[in-house]
Design a protein around this motif. Structure first.
Motif, PDB file in Angstrom:
ATOM      1  N   VAL A 154       0.853  -1.185   0.000  1.00  0.00           N
ATOM      2  CA  VAL A 154       0.000   0.000   0.000  1.00  0.00           C
ATOM      3  C   VAL A 154       0.889   1.234   0.000  1.00  0.00           C
ATOM      4  N   GLY A 155       0.493   2.215  -0.795  1.00  0.00           N
ATOM      5  CA  GLY A 155       1.308   3.416  -0.865  1.00  0.00           C
ATOM      6  C   GLY A 155       0.677   4.443  -1.775  1.00  0.00           C
ATOM      7  N   PRO A 156       1.332   5.583  -1.928  1.00  0.00           N
ATOM      8  CA  PRO A 156       0.814   6.615  -2.828  1.00  0.00           C
ATOM      9  C   PRO A 156       0.682   6.048  -4.240  1.00  0.00           C
ATOM     10  N   LYS A 157      -0.320   6.521  -4.947  1.00  0.00           N
ATOM     11  CA  LYS A 157      -0.634   5.989  -6.270  1.00  0.00           C
ATOM     12  C   LYS A 157       0.574   5.922  -7.189  1.00  0.00           C
ATOM     13  N   GLU A 158       1.314   7.045  -7.295  1.00  0.00           N
ATOM     14  CA  GLU A 158       2.417   7.084  -8.263  1.00  0.00           C
ATOM     15  C   GLU A 158       3.444   6.013  -7.942  1.00  0.00           C
ATOM     16  N   ILE A 159       3.747   5.875  -6.655  1.00  0.00           N
ATOM     17  CA  ILE A 159       4.795   4.925  -6.279  1.00  0.00           C
ATOM     18  C   ILE A 159       4.357   3.492  -6.553  1.00  0.00           C
ATOM     19  N   VAL A 160       3.118   3.156  -6.150  1.00  0.00           N
ATOM     20  CA  VAL A 160       2.660   1.777  -6.350  1.00  0.00           C
ATOM     21  C   VAL A 160       2.618   1.439  -7.848  1.00  0.00           C
TER      22      VAL A 160
ATOM     23  N   ALA B  77       6.723   2.428  -9.232  1.00  0.00           N
ATOM     24  CA  ALA B  77       7.864   1.759  -8.605  1.00  0.00           C
ATOM     25  C   ALA B  77       7.403   0.767  -7.552  1.00  0.00           C
ATOM     26  N   PRO B  78       6.642  -0.255  -7.970  1.00  0.00           N
ATOM     27  CA  PRO B  78       6.134  -1.213  -6.994  1.00  0.00           C
ATOM     28  C   PRO B  78       7.277  -2.021  -6.399  1.00  0.00           C
TER      29      PRO B  78
END
Ligand code: ATP
Ligand code: ADP
Ligand code: SF4
Ligand code: SF4
Ligand code: MG
Ligand code: MG
Lengths: 444, 351, 421
Positions: free
Chosen positions: A360-366, A369-370
């Protein structure tokens, strides 16, 4: 940090003839105020079960073995978790208790939109009725004051109101102040709605606003409405309550028309008189969204609201959700199996697999850069317009009657280590706001 | 309004069905050749030249020497005029229309009473059973209704007679009234009450409360038997369809918007669940009529069913054909009414 | 050419009530082609006629008119097209009689059945639940007389391997398989007779992305190996963009744009295609076009260009009729220009191209039209407003019906913007 809602270590199993399916295996989710939390994952990963559990709408063969849903300082699922040994009878009575306890919250503070617009409206009730019902149940005093305001207002009041609106160019605070000074609460939203319409000319708007006055009601009705407005509940006396309900529903239809028109439904006056089968899928989904939002809830759960509709309708609905996010101050949980849809609307994204949140994380990162192997593989499996090569995830989802020990993804994970087959990976914080449940992220 | 157009259209469609029904009855009459017809139409008490004269008159009237379809139209004309032939049974002999006027009211009253029982017992029980699914109450309802369902109606009748009539002696179980009570009543003779031919109503009209009460008591057992025979089916269907409805998404949505449980059942679920039961009610009427034949016979209750049995036992052609026509008409018109009710209840039906 | 459809049309007659109620114009006047070994995508909204087109191409339903030509040499197809533009019915008939699948019967038809097949969307209902996988896969081979029972049984093992399933799966029943595995079985069945043409109707719509990716990769491999021509029907544009060589876009029963994948995805030309592609979530090229309204009722589709009521680029001659314009005019006159229409007066369409605004002055109506033209596009079709009998008489220009216009290499677009004058 203050959360609108939080789910802690939720475990749910379904008792079926073919065995016990462990659908949720320790789900942790926090919904922040005002955000859209996207939830993705393949079918069977537990997305809908999570949503239903939050609403307390799990079916009778579901056992909540542990965990809590914290909302407004209380655990919504307490009646269910208190069952120790599962039996359908015991579960049934707990569920009945849950329905009783949650009814005042549902639809008012937390609400839900379901996947199938074709089946989630009652076929024998008018659309307007189904919207108005939510208002009559949870907010009868608002309806009463709307109606009473039109009864009390004199032509002089509305003339002055129109002047206020025109002078302040439709500013909400000015109108509110004016209305309060004249004890006409309930009139402001009606007047502003008319003012903001763009399908009629000034002249017509003025006429309509001026006409928000001088309505007549019978003296009994008036007394009933006044006691409602004063905070008394709907009277229990049979004839009177029926009379009052009729008036309230009529007012509810009126508000439904206003609300639908803000959702971009053309011709709302006609639509509220229609039955669900007369409407297209996209239109029905808007009705369901209207039902969920009309009481300004704190939390809205949307379970695949666009999965059963066409791309063009999907685009319309996504646009609507984005617009709502700007306009209302609810928090949303938006469930979808389609990551690109989530990319459009979410602030944060949670990825579920085998009944757990694995990343789970901010949209851009997930999305960009998953860190969890499953997320990476999921993203690589999605075809995109640029036609890049895609890769399926080898293997089958685990049998949830008998999930593998350790990391639930270990039978399909190319990086699986010995440790993965023995221990369950905890959730590691890999960067600000970004959590991943995988041993590869540990110890770094 | 649209609904009226629908009803009008539905009535138009009725015409071929009626033609079909009457034609079948007509064909049955004529299957046995002219003698049967003569037997049907000529007062059996006539003989000798009087009879011959009547035969000649009838042959001319019914155009018996004309082609069959022409005969049908003349016959139909007679039927429409109210000339349905003659019946001759131990309980009544005279014109068929008279017999119907006499017996129909009794059948109607016990059938309506039974339908009322089904409605007020069956629907709440079906809903209760579904809402409290798997509870003790539900299981009790299910076992009982299954038992009733598998029991032939005469067994139910006999069981009720033995239990309530013979053993507990709380209810009478033969005829429409205690004959001693009506032996001196001016508006009642030869087992026929006037003016409506429904004893209960006539007694009320004449203010004779003792007879009215007694007539009512006599109605209970036949009606109850009739109701129990059909009730089980209604409960089972309603329970099943209620369970199905309770699983629907729109029920989930109703709960999701905070509708109180009672309103979920009574407002959102019940009407949808009753829809399939309405169709089933069509069969129910057929069941009631079939049941009436048995029940009236067992309870000695002089209704259409009783008369039909008598006609059958006595080879009374007029009676058999007359009751066939009546039963057919009732079924056709109930199915019409149910269709209209259905269209009214379900907005999805296009009309 | 493997398969070519010309002027293919299918109207489904509606029955109901005492009188007929018209027909659903599911597919109208469509030309499509599929070459050997080519993957052709068909995209469009629900109800646009994709599945109907697929079934027509396989001869599973009879067309209302038009031809489906199977295995026709390029020269003959060209000759047919030339004859068509010259309206030479005789030559067309001559060619069609030899290659049209609707004219085949008996043995020829059975042989044809072996050469074309279909695979459906729903992996749950398209397999007989009481048959084992083996029987399911064997069935078409035996029923078309392609192989005898024992040979077919042997072949089942090879086919299972081909679609990536273990041999033991031959003895399983469909309910013992996951969705992705069922689609593999369905695929094995549809390629069992080594067809040269396969229609895939939404083959992955019911699957998860991970299973979808596997099936799509498998389809690509099978196409390479057997040189099958595939018609891939789906509403998922990303899938089509990943899979196909060429694409047809359908709207309301018509093909509105067709051509090579790369040019359609990167430079869509028909306004509907533009909107459709911009609506794909995650697509970041260009602004998003949100279409208003809903697809039309196909019993009485819009006149002229079927897309005109929703088209963002719509012009004056795209198909506006009196009924549509009258409705918008009345809405304006009752709303924004409240007061102009007298109590009880109406805006009445008269025939297809004339409207009477009861009790209004031509001058006033003309002013409204001038003012609103920019926003209310239907008003642009008005070319004259006159004083008429009892009000203002509004006249519309005659609309055009778009044909198929060739715009660039291999691309055809059905939009009046691209009509060469
Ligand atoms: N047998 C039929 N009888 C009547 N109408 C039909 C029939 N089959 C299809 N139609 C109608 O024809 C139109 C096109 O249907 P079709 O199934 O080809 O659409 P589609 O593009 O495949 O849609 P979807 O994406 O929903 O599968 C629709 O309006 C449909 O209702
Ligand atoms: N009513 C039910 N009875 C039995 N199993 C269920 C039921 N509902 C869901 N499940 C099971 O729970 C798991 C999670 O389901 P769900 O939450 O619907 O997944 P998602 O919404 O992510 O597709 C699945 O394995 C599913 O089969
Ligand atoms: S914990 Fe192990 S098995 Fe699970 S995702 Fe990470 S590496 Fe793979
Ligand atoms: S012809 Fe072209 S511009 Fe005109 S409505 Fe159709 S798509 Fe739009
Ligand atoms: Mg789900
Ligand atoms: Mg289709």
């Amino acid at each position: 940090m203050e959360y609108a809602l939080s789910v802690k270590d939720l475990r749910v199993s379904f008792y079926t003839r073919r065995g016990v399916f462990k659908a949720l295996n320790g789900v942790n989710l926090e919904l922040r105020r005002g955000e859209v939390l996207g939830v993705a994952g393949e079918s069977g990963s537990g997305k809908s079960t999570t949503g239903l559990a939050i609403m307390g709408l799990l079916p009778r063969n579901a056992k909540v073995s542990s965990g809590s849903v914290l909302f407004d300082g209380r655990d919504l699922l307490a009646p269910l978790t208190s069952i120790r040994k599962f039996s359908t009878g015991r579960n049934e009575s707990a569920i009945r208790k849950l329905h009783r306890e949650l009814a005042p919250i549902r639809g008012k503070r937390i609400s839900m939109v379901f996947q199938e617009p074709m089946t989630s409206l009652n076929p024998v009730l008018q659309v307007g009725y189904q919207i108005a019902e939510t208002l009559v149940i949870h907010n009868p005093s608002l309806l009463a004051s709307r109606k009473l305001a039109r009864v009390r207002a004199t032509r002089e009041d509305t003339t002055a109101l129109l002047k206020v609106i025109k002078e302040n160019e439709g500013s909400e605070t000015a109108v509110r102040e004016f209305v309060e000074s004249r004890h006409l609460k309930g009139l402001e939203e009606q007047a502003l709605f008319i003012w903001r319409r763009n399908d009629i000319n000034e002249l017509r708007k003025e006429r309509l606003i001026l006409d928000l006055c001088c309505e007549k009601v019978g003296s009994t009705t008036k007394r009933l409405l006044e006691s409602l407005e004063g905070g008394m509940g709907i009277t229990k006396a049979p004839v009177l309550s029926r009379l009052l309900r009729r008036v309230l529903f009529k007012e509810g239809y009126r508000k439904a028309v206003e609300f639908l028109s803000t959702l971009g439904v053309p011709n709302p006056e006609k639509v509220v008189q229609m039955y669900p089968h007369e409407l297209s899928g996209g239109m029905r989904q808007r009705i369901v969204i209207a039902i969920a939002l009309i009481n300004n809830p704190d939390v809205v759960i949307m379970d695949e609201p666009t999965s059963a509709v066409d791309v063009t309708v999907q685009a319309q609905i996504l646009e609507l959700v984005k617009d709502l996010k700007r306009r209302v101050n609810s928090s949303f949980i938006f469930i979808s199996h389609d990551l690109s849809v989530l990319g459009e609307v979410s602030d944060r994204i949670a990825i579920m697999y085998g009944g757990r949140v694995v990343e789970v994380g901010p949209k851009e990162i997930v999305l960009k850069a998953p860190r969890h192997p499953y997320t990476t593989m999921l993203i690589n499996a999605i075809p995109t317009l640029d036609g890049r090569e895609i890769r399926g995830i080898e293997g089958e989802a685990p049998d949830m009657r008998n999930p593998p020990p350790g990391c639930i993804f270990n039978n399909r994970c190319p990086f699986a280590m010995d440790k993965c087959r023995k221990e369950e990976p905890p959730s590691y914080k890999v960067s600000e706001d970004h959590y991943v449940a995988c041993f590869l992220q540990g110890g770094k | 309004m649209r609904l009226w157009i629908y009803i009008a259209r539905r009535l138009l469609i009725l015409i071929p069905t009626l033609v079909g029904l009457t034609f079948i009855v007509f064909a049955l009459t004529h299957a046995g050749g002219n003698n049967l017809i003569l037997a049907e139409y000529i007062n059996p008490r006539l003989s000798g030249p009087a009879r011959e004269e009547a035969v000649a008159k009838l042959t001319a009237e019914l155009h018996l020497n004309q082609p069959i379809y022409v005969q049908y139209f003349y016959w139909l004309a007679e039927v429409l005029k109210g000339n349905w032939g003659y019946t001759n049974t131990p309980i009544f002999s005279g014109s068929v229309t008279q017999a119907i006027a006499l017996f129909m009211p009794n059948t109607l009253s016990i059938s309506l009473f039974a339908a009322l029982l089904i409605w007020v017992i069956g629907i709440p029980l079906g809903v209760f059973s579904a809402v409290n699914r798997d509870s003790v109450g539900d299981n009790a309802v299910r076992v009982t209704s299954f038992g009733l369902y598998s029991m032939p109606i005469y067994l139910i009748a006999v069981a009720l007679i033995l239990a309530l009539g013979v053993y507990l002696k709380v209810l009478p179980f033969a005829g429409v009234v205690n004959p001693l009570l009506v032996s001196n009543v001016p508006w009642y003779h030869n087992g026929i009450s006037y003016p409506t031919h429904i004893l209960l109503i006539d007694a009320i009209i004449h203010g004779d409360w003792v007879v009215a009460g007694n007539a009512f008591l006599h109605m209970i057992l036949p009606s109850l038997t009739l109701a129990l025979g059909v009730l089980a089916g209604v409960i089972r269907i309603l329970r099943a369809s209620m369970l199905e409805v309770l699983d629907q998404d729109y029920i989930k949505l109703a709960r999701a918007k905070g509708v109180p449980e009672r309103a979920v059942y009574n407002l959102h679920a019940r009407r949808n669940a009753i829809l399939p039961t309405v169709t089933f009610f069509g069969y129910t009427v057929a069941g009631l009529l079939g049941g009436a034949v048995v029940v009236e016979e067992v309870f000695n209750y002089p209704g259409i069913g009783y008369w039909t049995t008598q006609a059958l036992l006595n080879n009374d052609v007029g009676g058999i054909l007359g009751s066939t026509l009546v039963f057919g008409l009732i079924l056709i018109f109930t199915s019409l009414i149910l269709d209209i009710v259905y269209a009214f209840l379900d907005p999805r039906i296009k009309y | 050419m493997l398969i070519a459809a010309r002027n293919l049309t299918k109207f489904f007659e509606l029955r109901g009530g005492l009188t007929g109620k018209g027909a659903v114009q599911a597919v109208s006047d469509v030309d499509v082609e599929v070459r050997e070994g080519e993957i052709v995508g068909v995209v469009g909204e629900s109800g646009s006629g994709k599945s109907t087109l697929g079934r027509l191409l396989l001869g599973l339903i009879a067309p209302t008119s038009g031809e489906v030509l199977f295995d026709i040499p390029e020269e003959l197809l060209q000759k047919y097209d030339e004859a068509r533009s010259a309206n030479d019915k005789k030559t067309m008939e001559e060619i069609a009689s030899k290659y049209s699948i609707t004219r085949k019967s008996g043995r020829e038809l059975r042989a044809l059945r072996r050469r074309m097949n279909m695979m459906f969307q729903d992996p749950y209902s398209s397999l007989n639940p009481r048959w084992r996988v083996e029987d399911i896969i064997m069935e078409p081979m035996v029923s078309t007389g392609y192989l005898t029972g024992n040979e077919a049984r042997k072949r089942v093992r090879e086919l299972l391997e081909e679609v990536g399933l273990p041999r033991e799966f031959a003895y399983r029943y469909p309910h013992e398989l996951s969705g992705g595995q069922r689609q593999r079985v369905a695929l094995a069945r549809s390629i069992s007779t080594l067809p040269s043409f396969l229609v895939l109707d939404e083959p992955t719509s019911a699957l998860d992305v991970s299973a979808q990716a596997q099936i799509l990769q498998l389809l690509k491999r099978i196409r390479e190996r057997f040189r099958i021509g595939l018609l891939l029907i789906t509403h998922n544009i990303a899938v089509v963009s990943y899979m196909s060589d060429r694409i047809y876009v359908m709207y309301a029963g018509k093909v509105v744009e067709g051509g090579p994948k790369t040019s359609i995805i990167s430079k869509p030309q028909h306004p509907y295609t533009v909107a459709l592609i911009s609506a794909v979530p995650g697509n970041s090229r260009g602004p998003r076009v949100i279409l208003r309204g809903e697809p039309p009722n196909l019993v009485d589709p819009p006149k002229g260009c079927h897309f005109h009521p929703r088209c963002p680029m719509v012009m004056d001659n795209c198909g506006w009729t009196a009924k549509e314009v009258a409705e918008e005019l009345e809405f304006l006159l009752r709303g924004r220009y409240y007061g102009m229409l007298k109590e009880g007066s109406k805006v009445v369409p008269q025939g297809e191209l004339e409207i009477l605004v009861e009790g209004a002055k031509a001058e006033e109506v003309r002013k409204v039209i001038e003012e609103e033209k920019e926003e209310v596009k239907s008003l642009r079709s008005i070319y004259e407003v006159r004083e008429g009998n009892g009000g203002a008489l509004v006249k519309l220009m005659r609309y055009d019906i778009p044909g198929m216009y060739r715009t660039d290499e291999g691309r055809e677009v059905s939009c009046l913007i691209y009509r060469k004058t």
